[in-house]
Design an enzyme around this catalytic site. Sequence first.
Site, mmCIF file in Angstrom:
data_model
loop_
_atom_site.group_PDB
_atom_site.id
_atom_site.type_symbol
_atom_site.label_atom_id
_atom_site.label_comp_id
_atom_site.label_asym_id
_atom_site.label_seq_id
_atom_site.Cartn_x
_atom_site.Cartn_y
_atom_site.Cartn_z
ATOM 1 N N ARG A 116 12.040 0.832 -0.633
ATOM 2 C CA ARG A 116 11.271 -0.197 -1.343
ATOM 3 C C ARG A 116 11.825 -1.522 -0.854
ATOM 4 O O ARG A 116 12.976 -1.881 -1.147
ATOM 5 C CB ARG A 116 11.426 -0.039 -2.862
ATOM 6 C CG ARG A 116 10.842 -1.206 -3.628
ATOM 7 C CD ARG A 116 10.595 -0.904 -5.090
ATOM 8 N NE ARG A 116 9.436 -0.039 -5.252
ATOM 9 C CZ ARG A 116 8.808 0.164 -6.395
ATOM 10 N NH1 ARG A 116 9.235 -0.427 -7.500
ATOM 11 N NH2 ARG A 116 7.760 0.966 -6.461
ATOM 12 N N HIS A 143 1.413 -0.492 -1.079
ATOM 13 C CA HIS A 143 2.062 0.530 -1.923
ATOM 14 C C HIS A 143 1.293 1.844 -1.742
ATOM 15 O O HIS A 143 0.648 2.336 -2.668
ATOM 16 C CB HIS A 143 2.027 0.061 -3.381
ATOM 17 C CG HIS A 143 2.959 0.804 -4.294
ATOM 18 N ND1 HIS A 143 3.847 1.777 -3.866
ATOM 19 C CD2 HIS A 143 3.131 0.724 -5.651
ATOM 20 C CE1 HIS A 143 4.526 2.243 -4.903
ATOM 21 N NE2 HIS A 143 4.112 1.632 -5.992
ATOM 22 N N GLN A 146 1.565 5.024 -4.177
ATOM 23 C CA GLN A 146 0.869 4.852 -5.456
ATOM 24 C C GLN A 146 -0.590 5.275 -5.323
ATOM 25 O O GLN A 146 -1.143 5.970 -6.176
ATOM 26 C CB GLN A 146 0.945 3.381 -5.887
ATOM 27 C CG GLN A 146 0.220 3.089 -7.182
ATOM 28 C CD GLN A 146 0.881 3.764 -8.373
ATOM 29 O OE1 GLN A 146 2.080 3.625 -8.559
ATOM 30 N NE2 GLN A 146 0.114 4.503 -9.167
ATOM 31 N N ASP A 234 -3.563 -4.433 -12.148
ATOM 32 C CA ASP A 234 -2.100 -4.418 -11.985
ATOM 33 C C ASP A 234 -1.581 -5.715 -12.606
ATOM 34 O O ASP A 234 -2.349 -6.619 -12.965
ATOM 35 C CB ASP A 234 -1.757 -4.323 -10.486
ATOM 36 C CG ASP A 234 -0.267 -4.131 -10.219
ATOM 37 O OD1 ASP A 234 0.494 -3.812 -11.154
ATOM 38 O OD2 ASP A 234 0.144 -4.299 -9.046
ATOM 39 N N CYS A 273 -1.028 1.098 -12.116
ATOM 40 C CA CYS A 273 0.139 1.773 -11.517
ATOM 41 C C CYS A 273 1.357 1.720 -12.431
ATOM 42 O O CYS A 273 2.280 2.512 -12.256
ATOM 43 C CB CYS A 273 0.453 1.150 -10.162
ATOM 44 S SG CYS A 273 0.958 -0.582 -10.233
ATOM 45 N N ARG A 301 2.471 10.769 -9.522
ATOM 46 C CA ARG A 301 3.378 10.278 -8.476
ATOM 47 C C ARG A 301 4.284 11.423 -8.021
ATOM 48 O O ARG A 301 4.564 11.566 -6.838
ATOM 49 C CB ARG A 301 4.234 9.109 -9.005
ATOM 50 C CG ARG A 301 3.496 7.822 -9.294
ATOM 51 C CD ARG A 301 2.953 7.149 -8.049
ATOM 52 N NE ARG A 301 3.981 6.860 -7.045
ATOM 53 C CZ ARG A 301 4.758 5.776 -7.032
ATOM 54 N NH1 ARG A 301 4.631 4.856 -7.970
ATOM 55 N NH2 ARG A 301 5.662 5.579 -6.076
HETATM 56 N N1 CP Z 1 4.148 2.139 -10.031
HETATM 57 C C1 CP Z 1 5.404 2.010 -9.545
HETATM 58 O O1 CP Z 1 5.641 2.010 -8.323
HETATM 59 O O2 CP Z 1 6.333 1.918 -10.506
HETATM 60 P P1 CP Z 1 7.876 1.559 -10.312
HETATM 61 O O3 CP Z 1 7.967 0.119 -9.893
HETATM 62 O O4 CP Z 1 8.494 1.826 -11.634
HETATM 63 O O5 CP Z 1 8.442 2.446 -9.222
HETATM 64 N N1 NVA Z 2 2.313 -5.241 -7.765
HETATM 65 C C1 NVA Z 2 3.491 -4.757 -8.435
HETATM 66 C C2 NVA Z 2 3.528 -3.268 -8.384
HETATM 67 C C3 NVA Z 2 4.701 -2.628 -9.095
HETATM 68 C C4 NVA Z 2 4.703 -1.152 -8.993
HETATM 69 C C5 NVA Z 2 4.730 -5.369 -7.812
HETATM 70 O O1 NVA Z 2 4.806 -5.435 -6.577
HETATM 71 O O2 NVA Z 2 5.617 -5.792 -8.546
#
Ligand code: CP
Ligand code: NVA
Length: 316
Positions: A116, A143, A146, A234, A273, A301
């Site tokens: 990440r 992402h 997701q 989101d 998500c 997931r």
């Molecule tokens: N939806 C998602 O990726 O959640 P987290 O940020 O908790 O991993």
């Molecule tokens: N768009 C959000 C998604 C989190 C899973 C972010 O990047 O923070």
Amino acid sequence: MNLSNDKTKTTPRHFIDIHETPASELRKIINLAHSMKKMDPKHLPDHLSLQDDLTVLAMIFEKPSTRTRLSFDMAMRQLRGKTTILNANDMQLGRGESIADTAKILSRFVDIVMIRSNSHSDLEELAEHASIPVINGLTNFSHPCQILADIMTFEEKLGPIKGRTVSWVGDGNNVATSWIHAASQFGFTLKLACPTELSPTGQQLEDIKNSNGTIILTSAPMEAVADSDCVVTDTWVSMGDEDIERRKELLTPYQVNADLMKKASKNAIFMHCLPAHREEEVTSDIIDGPQSVVFDEAENRLHAQKAVLAWCLQLV
Ligand code: CP
Ligand code: NVA
């Protein structure tokens, strides 16, 4: 006799973005996710089990995570592999060791990496220099893991996604990018309603232009959700975003609430998500109501991640 752990002679199967993965392989991953959900994880078929107990996934986090962390960790355990979790700030990477050197080191110790990352180009650089598969666990740009879970969830609730309509309402962010990439690969119509200032831009716009899918961009939420099968939103403020008050001001008219959901198809589902901010991007009556599938989406997931790991590790 070669005693080195150098794997540079193998071609790794990375999972970086949905539009870079062939549609037939994506379908294989989703079908596997559906069937893995039905399997007892204690009795996985031999070909889906890592068995030797020595296959290790490294997870690198430059940003917080609940679902991605848990789903990959549990997925790897259920496949009979192991995980090691690395906080980027505790690694030499956080003190300036190059991404290329980090990729080469990881490749000597573990079998697969999920990262990440703050920067999509860092993820791409890691994949370029790694001789093991690299998985995108969210970047500033996309992402994809997701959206695998989201497509799985859509199909579980409403049947095949091909030919159906998904409406994205809100910020044109990283999750929106992966929906954009998925539209052509899975053959559904995507309508995006975003305020002009937060509409897809740069590479996202290029990817829309280069897509063979039907992608409609608008700034009108009611128009975007009309007769849709699925409404998705989101957070208004993603990790790393700074212009918080401006975003809230721009996105207030894009809240998913009962008035908006009424415009969608009678059987429409609501997806997010997570994490969610109730009474901001979505009202409680919608996210906690009968059309919401957010907790199945979160559980999926796990199944989607098992399938993507099995694909990257060439078990399928
Ligand atoms: N939806 C998602 O990726 O959640 P987290 O940020 O908790 O991993
Ligand atoms: N768009 C959000 C998604 C989190 C899973 C972010 O990047 O923070």
